[in-house]
Design a protein around this motif. Structure first.
Motif, PDB file in Angstrom:
ATOM      1  N   ILE A   1       0.811  -1.219   0.000  1.00 57.92           N
ATOM      2  CA  ILE A   1       0.000   0.000   0.000  1.00 57.92           C
ATOM      3  C   ILE A   1       0.846   1.272   0.000  1.00 57.92           C
ATOM      4  O   ILE A   1       0.574   2.210  -0.762  1.00 57.92           O
ATOM      5  N   PHE A   2       1.882   1.316   0.837  1.00 55.98           N
ATOM      6  CA  PHE A   2       2.698   2.529   0.892  1.00 55.98           C
ATOM      7  C   PHE A   2       3.313   2.855  -0.460  1.00 55.98           C
ATOM      8  O   PHE A   2       3.330   4.009  -0.901  1.00 55.98           O
ATOM      9  N   PHE A   3       3.828   1.828  -1.145  1.00 56.89           N
ATOM     10  CA  PHE A   3       4.560   2.065  -2.386  1.00 56.89           C
ATOM     11  C   PHE A   3       3.643   2.388  -3.560  1.00 56.89           C
ATOM     12  O   PHE A   3       4.079   2.970  -4.553  1.00 56.89           O
ATOM     13  N   VAL A   4       2.380   2.008  -3.466  1.00 57.05           N
ATOM     14  CA  VAL A   4       1.406   2.459  -4.450  1.00 57.05           C
ATOM     15  C   VAL A   4       0.995   3.895  -4.152  1.00 57.05           C
ATOM     16  O   VAL A   4       0.852   4.727  -5.048  1.00 57.05           O
ATOM     17  N   THR A   5       0.856   4.203  -2.860  1.00 58.05           N
ATOM     18  CA  THR A   5       0.414   5.535  -2.446  1.00 58.05           C
ATOM     19  C   THR A   5       1.441   6.610  -2.774  1.00 58.05           C
ATOM     20  O   THR A   5       1.120   7.664  -3.314  1.00 58.05           O
ATOM     21  N   VAL A   6       2.712   6.350  -2.457  1.00 60.23           N
ATOM     22  CA  VAL A   6       3.765   7.347  -2.670  1.00 60.23           C
ATOM     23  C   VAL A   6       4.462   7.047  -3.992  1.00 60.23           C
ATOM     24  O   VAL A   6       5.695   6.969  -4.055  1.00 60.23           O
ATOM     25  N   ALA A   7       3.692   6.874  -5.035  1.00 64.84           N
ATOM     26  CA  ALA A   7       4.233   6.454  -6.322  1.00 64.84           C
ATOM     27  C   ALA A   7       5.282   7.412  -6.879  1.00 64.84           C
ATOM     28  O   ALA A   7       6.436   7.045  -7.092  1.00 64.84           O
ATOM     29  N   CYS A   8       4.911   8.638  -7.085  1.00 63.81           N
ATOM     30  CA  CYS A   8       5.734   9.543  -7.891  1.00 63.81           C
ATOM     31  C   CYS A   8       6.987  10.049  -7.185  1.00 63.81           C
ATOM     32  O   CYS A   8       7.876  10.577  -7.831  1.00 63.81           O
ATOM     33  N   GLY A   9       7.081   9.910  -5.873  1.00 65.36           N
ATOM     34  CA  GLY A   9       8.297  10.323  -5.197  1.00 65.36           C
ATOM     35  C   GLY A   9       9.359   9.243  -5.196  1.00 65.36           C
ATOM     36  O   GLY A   9      10.521   9.512  -4.906  1.00 65.36           O
ATOM     37  N   ILE A  10       8.950   7.997  -5.520  1.00 66.27           N
ATOM     38  CA  ILE A  10       9.874   6.871  -5.485  1.00 66.27           C
ATOM     39  C   ILE A  10      10.088   6.310  -6.883  1.00 66.27           C
ATOM     40  O   ILE A  10      11.201   6.285  -7.394  1.00 66.27           O
ATOM     41  N   LEU A  11       9.048   5.824  -7.518  1.00 66.56           N
ATOM     42  CA  LEU A  11       9.139   5.259  -8.869  1.00 66.56           C
ATOM     43  C   LEU A  11       7.813   5.461  -9.572  1.00 66.56           C
ATOM     44  O   LEU A  11       6.761   5.198  -8.993  1.00 66.56           O
ATOM     45  N   SER A  12       7.863   5.920 -10.799  1.00 65.10           N
ATOM     46  CA  SER A  12       6.639   6.179 -11.557  1.00 65.10           C
ATOM     47  C   SER A  12       6.832   5.786 -13.012  1.00 65.10           C
ATOM     48  O   SER A  12       7.738   6.278 -13.685  1.00 65.10           O
ATOM     49  N   GLY A  13       5.971   4.880 -13.506  1.00 63.86           N
ATOM     50  CA  GLY A  13       6.038   4.487 -14.905  1.00 63.86           C
ATOM     51  C   GLY A  13       5.673   5.612 -15.843  1.00 63.86           C
ATOM     52  O   GLY A  13       6.155   5.671 -16.981  1.00 63.86           O
ATOM     53  N   PHE A  14       4.824   6.523 -15.377  1.00 70.07           N
ATOM     54  CA  PHE A  14       4.442   7.674 -16.191  1.00 70.07           C
ATOM     55  C   PHE A  14       5.661   8.483 -16.616  1.00 70.07           C
ATOM     56  O   PHE A  14       5.702   9.049 -17.702  1.00 70.07           O
ATOM     57  N   HIS A  15       6.687   8.515 -15.768  1.00 71.58           N
ATOM     58  CA  HIS A  15       7.870   9.319 -16.072  1.00 71.58           C
ATOM     59  C   HIS A  15       8.546   8.896 -17.373  1.00 71.58           C
ATOM     60  O   HIS A  15       9.144   9.722 -18.063  1.00 71.58           O
ATOM     61  N   SER A  16       8.481   7.607 -17.688  1.00 68.40           N
ATOM     62  CA  SER A  16       9.151   7.137 -18.900  1.00 68.40           C
ATOM     63  C   SER A  16       8.562   7.794 -20.148  1.00 68.40           C
ATOM     64  O   SER A  16       9.278   8.044 -21.123  1.00 68.40           O
ATOM     65  N   THR A  17       7.259   8.071 -20.125  1.00 67.81           N
ATOM     66  CA  THR A  17       6.646   8.734 -21.273  1.00 67.81           C
ATOM     67  C   THR A  17       7.119  10.169 -21.406  1.00 67.81           C
ATOM     68  O   THR A  17       7.107  10.741 -22.499  1.00 67.81           O
ATOM     69  N   GLN A  18       7.540  10.769 -20.291  1.00 74.70           N
ATOM     70  CA  GLN A  18       7.968  12.160 -20.303  1.00 74.70           C
ATOM     71  C   GLN A  18       9.459  12.302 -20.618  1.00 74.70           C
ATOM     72  O   GLN A  18       9.865  13.205 -21.340  1.00 74.70           O
TER      73      GLN A  18
END
Length: 515
Positions: free
Chosen positions: A243-260
């Motif tokens: 749950i924590f790692f889904v909740t704090v997605a963008c500060g740790i790892l985010s798949g969306f970033h690859s598109t950017q």
């Protein structure tokens, strides 16, 4: 306070060391980048390093590194260590290699990178996956800043039945359409530096308040059961993994970033800029996440009675909620309203308002590039000419119609946004698995097999996180936790085996061609 500072040392010191290792493993050189070799004045445009850095930072820094940590810090001070560790080993690594591989491969967008380094079946799944995610990002990043602006900036109700809410949404949509269609250096390149200054001001302001005002932040070695909130109980009951790692997605790892980062791969002047533009900008997002996490904990410790917030059971709804003191009474508020409390407490009325504007801008500057990335991905996939404004508008209009449809549903359905956000958060992390598998294949195919442990570490961890979450979640398969963890472990092993096998096949094929 000490745990927060230790976390910053891990982020900065660890990031400097690991970022240097990432650069040495990839091996940037002086070859001509796509910004020059494919220069078209629209998407392939050489831009200054500082502009690329700010654009990339604002592309990836939506509401994730703010609203995620506001919820994630409830798991306790361990969040102040897991954010920087995960950022260094996972998110920054992911962003750097995605950006650099896409750059070296001629300015590929992520779907094409997935197709090149996996297979047609995975590519087909990813293409559908990324299209849905980018639509969700677009909808979420209209909804969130629109509501914050309506309720906290203008004092409107923010209700679906209030016409002013839709006027604000419409203004954001118009900006998105302009930024999605017109050349990147004409709109985004000119406006983003201003937004970047506000973003940095917001994070540094909260950091300064925590350090110099001595705001109370619980240390990891302290008693987690404080009089203000029982972090220990929340940690034990909340299933920290996943749950924590889904909740704090963008500060740790985010798949969306690859598109950017793939977008920026078309505008950097030299591969040597990648370390600063990709790796270090993700470290900046980690810093932002840490500041908002620590700021939220400080406000909880201050308490609502003294200008902070409380997190407790809401007697009206029977669920845990944030509370703020308004007119001498405690009033339940949403996580987005917590943003305003932190800004005003840490920075004062004027500084707080500036910071609040920055928070509104954050998701807007991610939403526009998400929809831009979707247009480019669809154009590349279906070989659609995008050389004129008319042709770009023709592809952008149906994308915006779908985004508006999702927004309308989420706004009018009582549970619409909650469902939307959960699917967005999970799919955001899951998309990173495609990229990490591709990076593993690329490393093996390019003679870097000794370093495949670098993508495998976050690949294993986030396979466990994503698969166990969707297996257990009510929006998924609703399986027991023990079964979910077993399935996620099997999935992690399977992805490792398939990635290594795919890399070996590509390496063998390249040897055959060179004979």
């Amino acid at each position: 306070m000490a745990t927060f500072l230790i976390g910053l040392v891990i982020l900065i010191g660890g990031g400097a060391l690991y970022g240097t290792l990432c650069e040495r493993v990839f091996g940037p050189d002086d070859r001509e980048t796509p910004a020059y070799s494919k220069q078209d004045g629209v998407d392939f445009v050489p831009m200054a390093t500082w502009k690329n850095c700010l654009i990339n930072l604002l592309n990836i820094a939506g509401t994730g590194p703010i609203l995620g940590p506001i919820q994630g810090i409830l798991f306790g001070p361990i969040a102040l260590l897991t954010i920087p560790i995960g950022n260094v080993l996972g998110g920054s690594f992911h962003d750097y290699f995605c950006g650099m591989i896409c750059t070296r491969e001629g300015g590929l967008q992520m779907p094409d990178m997935i197709r090149k380094f996996t297979n047609k079946g995975v590519y087909a799944v990813y293409n559908v996956f990324v299209s849905v995610l980018l639509l969700l990002v677009g909808a979420v990043f209209v909804y969130t800043p629109g509501d914050i602006a309506a309720t906290q900036l203008f004092g409107f109700s923010g209700l679906a039945t209030d016409p002013k809410t839709w006027v604000i949404y419409a203004v954001i949509f118009i900006y998105y359409l302009i930024a999605t269609v017109f050349p990147i250096d004409k709109i985004i390149g000119r406006v983003y530096p201003i937004f970047g200054i506000i973003l940095v001001f917001s994070a540094i302001g909260i950091f300064a308040a925590i350090v110099f005002k001595g705001l109370p932040v619980v240390n990891i070695w302290d008693n987690w059961t404080t009089s203000q909130f029982d972090y220990a109980a929340y940690f034990k009951a909340g299933h920290f993994v996943p749950i924590f790692f889904v909740t704090v997605a963008c500060g740790i790892l985010s798949g969306f970033h690859s598109t950017q980062t793939a977008l920026i791969g078309r505008t950097i002047k030299t591969e040597h800029e990648g370390h600063m533009t990709f790796y270090n900008m993700m470290m900046c997002e980690g810093f932002i996440a840490m500041c908002w996490a620590a700021g939220t904990m400080a406000m909880i410790q201050v308490t609502a009675a003294k200008g902070g917030i409380d997190f407790k059971m809401n007697p009206a709804t029977g669920v845990m909620s944030y509370f703020q003191m308004v007119g001498g009474k405690e009033v339940a508020i949403t996580a987005t309203s917590v943003v305003g409390v932190i800004c005003k407490y840490c920075l004062g009325p004027v500084g707080g308002m500036i910071a609040l504007i920055g928070v509104i801008i954050l998701p807007i500057t991610s939403g526009d590039t998400a929809l831009r990335a979707l247009r480019l991905s669809l154009a590349d996939t279906f070989k659609m000419d995008q050389s004129t404004n008319g042709k770009r508008f023709a592809l952008a209009i149906p994308i915006y119609a779908l985004t508006m449809g999702i927004l309308v549903w989420a706004k009018f359905d009582a549970n619409g946004f909650a469902i939307l956000w959960r699917y967005f958060a999970w799919s955001n992390q899951t998309m990173a698995l495609f990229a990490l598998c591709s990076i593993t294949v690329w490393m093996i195919a390019n003679g870097k097999k000794a370093f495949i442990w670098m993508p495998i570490i976050p690949l294993v961890w986030y396979t466990i996180v994503c698969v166990s979450y969707i297996c257990n979640a009510q929006i998924g398969f609703n399986l027991p936790w023990n079964v979910s963890y077993i399935i996620s472990g099997v999935a992690a092993v399977l992805l490792i085996v398939l990635s290594i096998r795919g890399g070996n096949k590509r390496l063998a094929a390249s040897h055959e061609l060179n004979k």
